[in-house]
Design a protein around this motif. Structure first.
Motif, PDB file in Angstrom:
ATOM      1  N   PRO A  17       0.927  -1.212  -0.095  1.00  0.00           N
ATOM      2  CA  PRO A  17       0.033   0.160  -0.026  1.00  0.00           C
ATOM      3  C   PRO A  17       0.952   1.134  -0.040  1.00  0.00           C
ATOM      4  O   PRO A  17       1.888   1.293   0.552  1.00  0.00           O
ATOM      5  N   THR A  18       0.374   2.221  -0.816  1.00  0.00           N
ATOM      6  CA  THR A  18       0.816   3.650  -0.964  1.00  0.00           C
ATOM      7  C   THR A  18       0.162   4.724  -0.271  1.00  0.00           C
ATOM      8  O   THR A  18       0.652   5.660   0.101  1.00  0.00           O
ATOM      9  N   GLY A  19      -1.149   4.563  -0.227  1.00  0.00           N
ATOM     10  CA  GLY A  19      -2.085   5.358   0.154  1.00  0.00           C
ATOM     11  C   GLY A  19      -2.075   6.610  -0.891  1.00  0.00           C
ATOM     12  O   GLY A  19      -3.074   7.498  -0.797  1.00  0.00           O
ATOM     13  N   GLY A  20      -1.450   6.502  -2.189  1.00  0.00           N
ATOM     14  CA  GLY A  20      -1.580   7.682  -3.020  1.00  0.00           C
ATOM     15  C   GLY A  20      -2.208   7.153  -4.178  1.00  0.00           C
ATOM     16  O   GLY A  20      -2.408   5.957  -4.645  1.00  0.00           O
ATOM     17  N   PRO A  21      -2.379   7.964  -5.387  1.00  0.00           N
ATOM     18  CA  PRO A  21      -3.138   7.589  -6.580  1.00  0.00           C
ATOM     19  C   PRO A  21      -2.038   7.044  -7.344  1.00  0.00           C
ATOM     20  O   PRO A  21      -0.679   6.968  -7.091  1.00  0.00           O
TER      21      PRO A  21
END
Length: 610
Positions: A142-146
């Motif tokens: 997971p990166t949490g960004g688009p």
């Protein structure tokens, strides 16, 4: 309140989500007050993929959306139904996200509505069934960004009581090291092999799975089958190739996105077959009930129809699938009603001589001149939870005097000119409890003691026998005493047609009547193939101490000339569904008796002679 996954799914399928309230979140139950914001927040897509992959890694479960929770003594409790509006959920978007973000793509995930919608009580649930054993489901870190997922990262989500957590780097390293050790080659060679395979298979899709990817030795065959079956609707691969029991499998999307996907199956000695995902799930579910075996090792793989020489297809509308090659032997999976819940595996009839472990149970201390017995072994899954209730016992006690087994006893006497009294069935002194039922009916000799007797017994699983066992039998205790009940004229030696009638009635009693003690057998599923053993035995020694030959008490002439040296016992085992019509049972019994006769030296025996 549901206490396990199956009961939770039952209340959801019955549109009663309120029945889940006050349940605790567990490894298999996840509750969300609001839908995942898939189109608004990149973290929502990562959260959904992580929750589903964690359930896959934990043996399956269900996510319920539209139920708010509260914390109670450090536990997450399902508190109230807040509901979900239809506009807030896009089922197709959910399915596509799971296929794109979880490797391998989970199979059989079901998304549906539950509740009647009144008062905001409608919720959404995602049922994640148990996946193939030995499969680890991963997602991109997971990166949490688009933006697109990175193909060179990996994260492993797991469920821990009431939350989704991620394996630490050290734990992932330990898993990878275990895999390298199982691979059986040094680390550098294993990495080189995997790296070379990835380069050769990645193609224009980059990290996307390709046909045949995962097991290089099956790559060409899998790709050729994919090409041949594309016309049937096989789309792009949804995961790598994997071995499962006797088969090699790969998941594929459907060429049309709104249709269920496929599982392409390769099994030795058979042409490749593409099976619609819902049907394949039914195959796996049938075998999953087996003890200490992979599902396909138990039930086997689809058997092609006669004349099929090339790749073939089992579509989503199939209602019957023949299976073979597993430890259960040849069987047929049929669907009586739409949906996986309506599928049921039953064995295709076959015969053998291997005795059951209960073949001689309930014979201690007995020495009848002749015993004609049917022993039915019923290895139902979850049979250890069954019990014999008083209402069912009372019902059986009302049925036995008018059943076919009582009729068999009456028939034997009437054919010799006697008119026996109405059969009186009594509980035996032992063998009756919540786990056992045992009854006997006796025709007494003129001077006292038994002349002819019938018995019916059912026993629930024990520590040494995990199956339910039903037994029905007729015993000629003393031929001379029996003759005294109708005079000295008629012969007490049984004709073979009488033997057939008795065995047929005993089989029907043990297979159809006695199992009613545990409820409706149709609701139970098999954990192994059911069997019936038909036995003829002489058990009372002569004055010399030897057991008499069967031919002294049974007319075996219809079997032809025998060369067996005068056996005192003959038996045959039938592997078949216990439930069947009387005509079908009679035909199967006659075929079984011919097989028995041939195996015991009566080489001229045939159905036409019986």
């Amino acid at each position: 309140m549901p206490t396990d996954l199956m009961s939770a799914l039952a209340v959801l399928d019955c549109h009663e989500p309120h029945s889940l309230l006050e349940s605790r979140e567990t490894r298999w139950l996840v509750a969300k007050a609001a839908p995942y914001r898939l189109g608004e927040d990149p973290r929502a897509a990562e959260e959904l993929a992580g929750d589903v992959a964690a359930l896959c890694n934990g043996g399956g479960g269900v996510i319920v959306i539209g139920i708010a929770t509260r914390t109670d003594s450090d536990e997450v409790v399902l508190d109230r139904v807040v509901g979900v509006s239809p506009e807030a959920m896009d089922f197709d978007q959910v399915r596509e996200l799971l296929r794109a973000r979880i490797t391998p793509a989970p199979r059989g995930v079901r998304v549906g509505w539950s509740g009647d919608g009144d008062g905001g009580g409608r919720v959404v649930f995602l049922h994640v069934p148990e996946q193939a054993p030995g499969t680890l489901f991963v997602v991109a870190a997971p990166t949490g960004g688009p933006g697109a997922q990175r193909a060179d990262t990996v994260a492993v989500p797991v469920r821990d009581d009431d939350g989704t957590h991620w394996l630490a780097r050290t734990q992932i390293q330990a898993l990878l090291s275990a895999g390298v050790r199982a691979y059986g080659v040094p680390t550098d060679q294993a990495l080189a092999a995997l790296g070379g395979q990835a380069v050769s298979e990645a193609g224009p899709g980059g990290g996307e799975p390709q046909g045949g990817q995962g097991l290089w030795e099956h790559e060409r065959e899998m790709r050729e089958a994919h090409k041949d079956l594309a016309v049937a609707g096989l789309g792009q691969p949804a995961g790598p190739v994997r071995a499962h029991g006797p088969a090699v499998l790969q998941d594929f999307h459907h060429a049309r996105g709104d249709e269920p996907g496929w599982v392409l199956c390769l099994a030795a000695g058979r042409p490749p077959v593409a099976v619609a995902a819902p049907v394949w799930q039914a195959v796996v579910d049938a075998g999953r009930l087996a003890t200490d075996q992979e599902p396909l090792t138990a039930v086997g793989c689809p058997v092609p129809p006669d004349g099929a020489a090339g790749p073939w297809v089992i579509g989503a509308d199939a209602r019957s699938v023949d299976l073979g090659g597993g430890t259960w032997g040849a069987g047929r999976l049929t669907c009586a009603e739409r949906g996986v819940g309506g599928w049921r595996w039953e064995p295709l009839p076959r015969f053998g001589l291997h005795p059951s472990r209960s073949a001689e149970d309930w014979t201690a201390g007995q020495q009848p001149a002749l015993r004609l017995r049917a022993v039915v072994t019923l290895p139902w899954a979850g049979a250890d939870t069954l019990e014999i209730t008083r209402p069912r016992r009372v019902q059986l006690e009302r049925q036995l005097p008018y059943g076919v087994l009582a009729g068999a006893v009456t028939m034997l006497s009437r054919r010799r000119g006697a008119e026996p009294r109405t059969a009186v069935w009594e509980r035996t002194p032992s063998g009756n409890s919540a786990r056992d039922a045992s009854y006997t009916c006796t025709i007494p000799a003129p001077g006292g003691g038994p002349a002819l007797r019938a018995a019916a017994t059912l026993a629930l699983p024990t520590p040494t026998n995990p199956a339910v066992v039903a037994c029905a039998e007729v015993l000629v205790e003393d031929p001379a005493a029996w003759a005294g009940t109708f005079g000295t004229g008629p012969n007490t030696r049984l004709d073979f047609d009488e033997v057939q009638t008795v065995l047929l009635d005993a089989w029907e009693t043990a297979a159809e009547l006695l199992p009613g003690l545990v409820g409706d057998p149709a609701r139970l599923r098999w954990a192994a193939p059911p069997t019936t053993e038909l036995r003829m035995t002489c058990e009372r020694p002569t004055d010399s101490g030897a057991l008499p030959a069967l031919g002294t008490l049974v007319d075996l002439a219809p079997l032809g000339v025998g060369y067996d040296g005068g056996r005192s016992c003959m038996a045959v085992t039938v592997t078949a569904s216990p439930a069947m019509g009387r005509r079908e049972r009679r035909t199967l019994m006659r075929q079984a008796l011919v097989r028995m006769a041939l195996e015991f030296g009566y080489v001229d025996a045939g159905v036409n002679l019986l």
